[in-house]
Design an enzyme around this catalytic site. Structure first.
Site, PDB file in Angstrom:
ATOM      1  N   ASP A  99      28.495  43.827  29.762  1.00 40.95           N
ATOM      2  CA  ASP A  99      29.595  44.420  29.698  1.00 40.95           C
ATOM      3  C   ASP A  99      30.729  43.686  28.892  1.00 40.95           C
ATOM      4  O   ASP A  99      31.101  42.523  29.070  1.00 40.95           O
ATOM      5  CB  ASP A  99      30.425  44.648  31.125  1.00 40.95           C
ATOM      6  N   PRO A 112      42.109  43.113  25.749  1.00 35.04           N
ATOM      7  CA  PRO A 112      42.041  44.518  26.451  1.00 35.04           C
ATOM      8  C   PRO A 112      41.562  44.263  27.785  1.00 35.04           C
ATOM      9  O   PRO A 112      40.834  43.406  28.290  1.00 35.04           O
ATOM     10  CB  PRO A 112      40.697  45.115  25.728  1.00 35.04           C
ATOM     11  N   HIS A 140      32.271  52.401  33.202  1.00 35.33           N
ATOM     12  CA  HIS A 140      33.669  52.894  32.621  1.00 35.33           C
ATOM     13  C   HIS A 140      33.463  54.038  31.523  1.00 35.33           C
ATOM     14  O   HIS A 140      33.951  54.152  30.562  1.00 35.33           O
ATOM     15  CB  HIS A 140      34.430  51.954  32.286  1.00 35.33           C
ATOM     16  N   HIS A 200      44.140  39.219  32.843  1.00 37.78           N
ATOM     17  CA  HIS A 200      44.481  38.654  31.489  1.00 37.78           C
ATOM     18  C   HIS A 200      45.837  37.750  31.697  1.00 37.78           C
ATOM     19  O   HIS A 200      46.850  38.444  32.123  1.00 37.78           O
ATOM     20  CB  HIS A 200      44.472  39.520  30.267  1.00 37.78           C
ATOM     21  N   ASN A 227      30.931  38.351  31.789  1.00 34.29           N
ATOM     22  CA  ASN A 227      31.310  37.957  30.797  1.00 34.29           C
ATOM     23  C   ASN A 227      32.303  36.591  30.997  1.00 34.29           C
ATOM     24  O   ASN A 227      33.382  36.725  30.764  1.00 34.29           O
ATOM     25  CB  ASN A 227      32.136  38.866  29.844  1.00 34.29           C
ATOM     26  N   HIS A 245      32.470  46.937  39.489  1.00 35.90           N
ATOM     27  CA  HIS A 245      32.821  46.216  38.104  1.00 35.90           C
ATOM     28  C   HIS A 245      34.138  45.606  38.159  1.00 35.90           C
ATOM     29  O   HIS A 245      35.085  46.205  38.243  1.00 35.90           O
ATOM     30  CB  HIS A 245      32.897  47.644  37.364  1.00 35.90           C
ATOM     31  N   ASP A 283      36.937  48.077  37.028  1.00 36.40           N
ATOM     32  CA  ASP A 283      37.036  47.322  35.862  1.00 36.40           C
ATOM     33  C   ASP A 283      38.137  46.371  35.944  1.00 36.40           C
ATOM     34  O   ASP A 283      38.790  46.235  34.847  1.00 36.40           O
ATOM     35  CB  ASP A 283      37.062  48.248  34.503  1.00 36.40           C
ATOM     36  N   HIS A 305      27.730  48.885  28.692  1.00 32.53           N
ATOM     37  CA  HIS A 305      29.065  49.235  27.993  1.00 32.53           C
ATOM     38  C   HIS A 305      28.796  49.862  26.954  1.00 32.53           C
ATOM     39  O   HIS A 305      28.458  49.469  25.874  1.00 32.53           O
ATOM     40  CB  HIS A 305      29.515  47.519  27.761  1.00 32.53           C
ATOM     41  N   LEU A 316      35.923  38.553  37.653  1.00 32.77           N
ATOM     42  CA  LEU A 316      36.877  37.577  38.162  1.00 32.77           C
ATOM     43  C   LEU A 316      36.886  36.182  37.667  1.00 32.77           C
ATOM     44  O   LEU A 316      37.504  35.056  38.107  1.00 32.77           O
ATOM     45  CB  LEU A 316      35.839  37.279  39.472  1.00 32.77           C
TER      46      LEU A 316
END
Ligand code: DOR
Length: 444
Positions: A166, A337, A246, A323, A108, A74, A319, A193, A77
């Site tokens: 996810d 998040p 997660h 960011h 995503n 998980h 995970d 998720h 990238l």
């Protein structure tokens, strides 16, 4: 990223404690790697002739720990589309520095990885880098919008190892049922998720005493538990491979434990941050601690550690969610998040081993064979004849988590500036050295 190591080289790691629960190994051995393959392993495997060979690079393994390289189920990238946060090259460099030989990349991206062409482009890009292997995870629904299923056969054929929306939950029971039925035809795990979005609207952190005190809208555990409970029933009906991403709540742990006891095909992962941090970390409104699912209470952390230790939770997954600073240097409510994780697994989780909370052998299994099994990859292993996919860990090395030391483009971790113990000195993926602190003469 280092230049590719020639596969015909000869690397000897002498007198190292090698631990591979899958190979029933925990012993001081020599390891000989030739042409990218482990050719000899055992006490005295590095013979005088091998050590005298001019082409041999000989590393002393004294005081170090040799492990099979890790498999991450998980990671985000961000390529294609959000390369300012991370791209495949920087993400794989971070993975190599963290001890990983395999990284499963969540879909995503922008656009969402819901088609063959995107899956193929990601794989082609990763191959050109010659770092850890990248295994794309395709979306479950087109655009991760939660309604129309993707062409799973196409995605699998292109190289996807699982499907997941996810970042978003598949909330419709009908869509989730169809997704499980469809995926079962191709033996693809469906990674959920688990978040009932109706229960988490506007939620910023775990719902409890701390959220009340901080005046931040709370995210109840039951938002996760409801989805896991429903999905377990759907997994039972469909017989599909269902995997919970997660896991963060003690309730979800209980449901997974019961489902496994009933023989339902459910597997689960937990992140290093949910195994180490609680909602108390949010007290200073540190946006690095805003994650989805949120950091929970000490009872949840204890339940997650216990579940990982007893195998109820199969795998550790990072995970890794990079960011940029502009998405984190803002009010808590505005922050994106997620936190980065690929480079901090070893120091964070070895600390839990040292505290006696996690058994070392189970942790290694949860980072190697268990995740590989979930997505159908050959697990890295310390055996003669195996492809060299391994990492060399210094358990005692102290270092400080600083931006300049992190290969990830993004630095969003609450551990920034913190001293940690334990570092990955060398990583091999697909028979090549992809991370090498020893050769660089670094002092980390
Ligand atoms: O914290 C998270 N960040 N959780 C997710 O599920 C998505 C991820 C992201 O993409 O940033």
């Amino acid at each position: 990223m280092l230049g590719p190591q020639r596969k015909d080289g000869l690397l000897v790691i002498a007198s190292v404690r090698a631990v591979d629960p899958g190979a029933n190994l925990d012993a001081i051995v020599d390891v000989v790697i030739e042409g990218g393959t482990i050719t000899r392993i055992g006490a005295g495997a590095a013979t005088k002739e091998i050590l005298a060979s001019e082409r041999a690079r000989v590393l002393s393994g004294e005081g170090l720990l040799l492990l099979p390289a890790f498999v991450d189920l998980h990671a985000h990238l961000r390529e294609p589309g959000q390369e300012y946060k991370e791209d495949i090259a920087s993400g794989l460099a971070a993975a190599a520095a963290g001890g990983f030989a395999h990284v499963c990349a969540m879909p995503n991206t922008r656009p969402v990885n819901d088609t063959r062409s995107i899956t193929e482009a990601m794989i082609t890009k990763a191959r050109s880098i010659e770092g850890p292997a990248l295994h794309p995870i395709g979306a479950i629904t087109l655009g991760q919008k939660g309604s129309e299923l993707v062409e799973m056969a196409d995605l699998k054929d292109a190289g996807a190892v699982a499907v997941s929306d996810d970042g978003r939950c598949v909330t419709s029971s009908a869509v989730m049922r169809r997704a499980l039925e469809y995926a079962a035809n191709f033996d693809l795990p469906v990674i959920q998720h688990a978040e009932d979005h109706a229960l988490t609207e506007g939620a910023l952190m775990h719902e409890g005493a701390v959220s009340t005190r901080l005046g931040l809208r709370g995210w109840p555990r039951v938002a996760e538990d409801i989805i896991v409970a429903r999905d377990v029933l759907l997994a039972e009906v469909t017989g599909a491979k269902y995997h919970v991403a997660h896991v963060s709540s003690r309730g979800a742990v209980r449901i997974i434990r019961e489902a496994k006891a009933r023989g339902i095909r459910v597997t689960a992962e937990v992140t290093p941050h949910h195994l180490t941090l609680t909602d108390a970390s949010v007290i200073g409104y540190d946006t690095a601690c805003r994650v989805n699912p949120p950091l929970r209470e000490p009872e949840d952390v204890a339940a997650l550690c216990e579940a990982l230790a007893d195998g109820t939770i199969d795998a550790v997954a990072t995970d890794h969610a990079p960011h940029a600073s502009l998405e984190k240097d803002c009010e808590f409510a505005e922050a994106a998040p997620g936190m980065i994780g690929l480079e901090l697994v070893v120091p964070l989780l070895l600390a839990r081993v040292r505290e006696g909370v996690l058994p070392l052998a189970r942790l290694i299994d949860a980072l190697t064979a268990a995740p590989a099994r979930i997505v159908g990859l050959t697990a890295p292993s310390l055996r003669e004849g195996a492809l060299a996919e391994l990492c060399l860990v210094n358990l005692e090395k102290h270092w400080t988590v600083e931006p300049a030391r992190l290969r990830s483009k993004s630095k969003n971790t609450p551990f920034l500036g913190k001293p940690v113990t334990g570092s990955v000195e060398l990583t091999m993926a697909a028979g090549r050295v992809v991370h090498d602190v020893l050769a660089q003469g670094e002092t980390r």
